[in-house]
Design a protein around this motif. Structure first.
Motif, PDB file in Angstrom:
ATOM      1  N   PHE A  14       0.693  -5.732   7.119  1.00 14.50           N
ATOM      2  CA  PHE A  14       0.437  -4.434   6.708  1.00 14.50           C
ATOM      3  C   PHE A  14      -1.605  -5.092   7.234  1.00 14.50           C
ATOM      4  O   PHE A  14      -2.115  -3.853   7.732  1.00 14.50           O
ATOM      5  CB  PHE A  14      -0.211  -4.749   4.642  1.00 14.50           C
ATOM      6  N   ILE A  17      -1.627  -4.577  10.706  1.00 16.80           N
ATOM      7  CA  ILE A  17      -1.608  -3.187  10.997  1.00 16.80           C
ATOM      8  C   ILE A  17      -3.478  -2.351  10.683  1.00 16.80           C
ATOM      9  O   ILE A  17      -3.920  -2.572  11.572  1.00 16.80           O
ATOM     10  CB  ILE A  17      -0.699  -2.022  10.460  1.00 16.80           C
ATOM     11  N   THR A  18      -3.636  -2.931   9.832  1.00 18.85           N
ATOM     12  CA  THR A  18      -5.199  -2.509   9.127  1.00 18.85           C
ATOM     13  C   THR A  18      -6.334  -2.946   9.582  1.00 18.85           C
ATOM     14  O   THR A  18      -7.101  -2.522  10.879  1.00 18.85           O
ATOM     15  CB  THR A  18      -5.067  -2.860   7.615  1.00 18.85           C
ATOM     16  N   ALA A  55      -7.599   3.853   7.633  1.00 19.19           N
ATOM     17  CA  ALA A  55      -6.956   2.410   8.035  1.00 19.19           C
ATOM     18  C   ALA A  55      -6.228   2.239   6.786  1.00 19.19           C
ATOM     19  O   ALA A  55      -5.030   1.530   7.063  1.00 19.19           O
ATOM     20  CB  ALA A  55      -7.526   1.081   9.150  1.00 19.19           C
ATOM     21  N   PRO A  56      -6.941   1.729   6.303  1.00 22.26           N
ATOM     22  CA  PRO A  56      -5.584   0.620   4.850  1.00 22.26           C
ATOM     23  C   PRO A  56      -4.531   2.090   4.411  1.00 22.26           C
ATOM     24  O   PRO A  56      -3.900   1.098   4.862  1.00 22.26           O
ATOM     25  CB  PRO A  56      -6.894   0.250   3.726  1.00 22.26           C
ATOM     26  N   GLY A  59      -2.144   1.781   7.086  1.00 25.09           N
ATOM     27  CA  GLY A  59      -1.307   0.257   7.356  1.00 25.09           C
ATOM     28  C   GLY A  59      -0.462   0.142   5.915  1.00 25.09           C
ATOM     29  O   GLY A  59       0.500  -0.102   6.510  1.00 25.09           O
ATOM     30  N   THR A  63       3.466  -0.007   6.960  1.00 23.13           N
ATOM     31  CA  THR A  63       4.245  -1.013   5.656  1.00 23.13           C
ATOM     32  C   THR A  63       5.510  -0.825   5.635  1.00 23.13           C
ATOM     33  O   THR A  63       6.589  -1.027   5.365  1.00 23.13           O
ATOM     34  CB  THR A  63       3.295  -1.852   5.133  1.00 23.13           C
ATOM     35  N   GLY A 168      -4.648   2.162  -0.122  1.00 20.24           N
ATOM     36  CA  GLY A 168      -4.659   0.735   1.004  1.00 20.24           C
ATOM     37  C   GLY A 168      -4.715  -0.973   0.390  1.00 20.24           C
ATOM     38  O   GLY A 168      -3.763  -1.536  -0.228  1.00 20.24           O
ATOM     39  N   TRP A 197     -12.784  -6.380   6.059  1.00 16.86           N
ATOM     40  CA  TRP A 197     -11.830  -5.575   7.002  1.00 16.86           C
ATOM     41  C   TRP A 197     -13.620  -4.782   7.133  1.00 16.86           C
ATOM     42  O   TRP A 197     -13.427  -4.070   7.865  1.00 16.86           O
ATOM     43  CB  TRP A 197     -11.964  -5.308   6.301  1.00 16.86           C
TER      44      TRP A 197
END
Length: 321
Positions: A14, A17-18, A55-56, A59, A63, A168, A197
């Motif tokens: 996760f 990717i994020t 994005a989260p 992700g 995942t 996320g 982040w």
């Protein structure tokens, strides 16, 4: 595979990717567009910033697919159930609005020279927007309306973008962290990750703290991490208690839409200190959130400790019998 090891693997996937998606878009695409005199480039940057807030969630979805966790049979944290969880909804709305106002008031008490009763900052913003010269009374009326509307509408105006972050960070990452760690470190790590982040936007777009301050952008990123840990504790608490992302989304929306209200009462002659207030992203402006976060974190710790003691006693009784 052991549940803890599986959760650890899912966390790493996760995060990879994020963060790759977020940092890639913000550093490679948004950074060159920020501050452009071309209105189309500036609008493109804002659109990309809005898009990267998902994005989260993206992700989390990827995942789940990569690890074959899927979506069926797992808690997706979509329930609402306001009646049952009214006190937790109350913490974020209108609770957050009250803490924002109280934090700004505390900042102006500590630094009275930064307060302008005639709302010079607000007048400058409103005059620029309307291309007219408003009277002091007109500015005050406009700001009163904005405050009322901000308290009522902020959680809902920002609901889509905030969902992108919360589902996320709070509804996928946090449960995995709780599988690997006790509640206090899990909640703190979740908030720290959330803060890191945001780092590229703090650096390239001046998110919350502007640019050119002492130690830029490192001190801004550190301040953002502290802020995200504090707010993250509260949002994690209401998520854990309700098993839903909805209260966290509403609270996040209130922060995004109402946090800067105190700035409109600042003086143009005496600049405010972004690291202290009057917004909750400063230590004084955010004092109410800090106190609440500390209290809720202690509650989570105590509840977990009591639960573990109860389970240990139960195991002892079973062995004796």
């Amino acid at each position: 595979m052991d549940e803890k090891k599986q959760a650890g693997r899912q966390i790493l996937i996760f995060l990879a990717i994020t963060f790759v998606i977020t940092y890639g878009i913000e550093l490679l695409l948004i950074a060159p567009l920020i501050g452009s005199s071309d209105i189309n480039a500036a609008m493109a940057a804002q659109s990309l910033i809005a898009g990267v807030m998902f994005a989260p969630t993206f992700g989390a979805i990827l995942t789940r697919l990569i690890t074959k966790e899927g979506f069926l049979g797992s808690n997706l944290y979509f329930s609402i159930n306001v009646r049952k969880n009214l006190k937790y909804y109350g913490i974020v709305w209108p609770g957050f609005a009250a803490l924002i106002v109280l934090g700004a008031a505390l900042y102006f008490l500590v630094f009275p020279s930064t307060y302008d009763g005639n709302m010079g900052y607000a007048a400058a913003v409103l005059n620029a927007q309307s291309a007219t010269q408003l009277t002091v009374d007109e500015v005050k009326q406009a700001m009163l309306l904005q405050i009322v509307m901000g308290v009522i509408l902020s959680p809902f105006v920002n609901i889509i973008n905030c969902f992108g972050e919360e589902w996320g960070c709070r509804c996928y990452l946090l449960p995995k962290l709780l599988t690997c760690f006790k509640v206090v470190p899990a909640v703190l790590i979740d908030g720290l990750i959330w803060g890191l982040w945001h780092a590229p936007l703090v650096a390239v777009a001046g998110l919350n703290y502007g640019m050119g301050y002492l130690g830029y952008p490192v001190t801004g990123i550190l301040a953002m991490c502290v802020f995200c840990v504090v707010i993250g504790i509260i949002l994690s608490y209401v998520t854990i208690k309700t098993s839903s992302c909805v209260p966290a989304i509403l609270g996040h929306g209130m922060i995004n839409g109402f946090a800067t209200i105190g700035i409109y009462f600042t003086s143009l002659e005496t600049p405010y200190n972004v690291f202290l207030g009057p917004a909750p992203t400063g230590l004084i402006g955010g004092a109410g959130f800090i106190v609440l976060a500390g209290y809720l974190l202690f509650k989570l710790y105590r509840e977990e400790k009591n639960t573990l003691q109860f389970e240990k006693q139960g195991d002892t009784i079973q062995k004796e019998s």
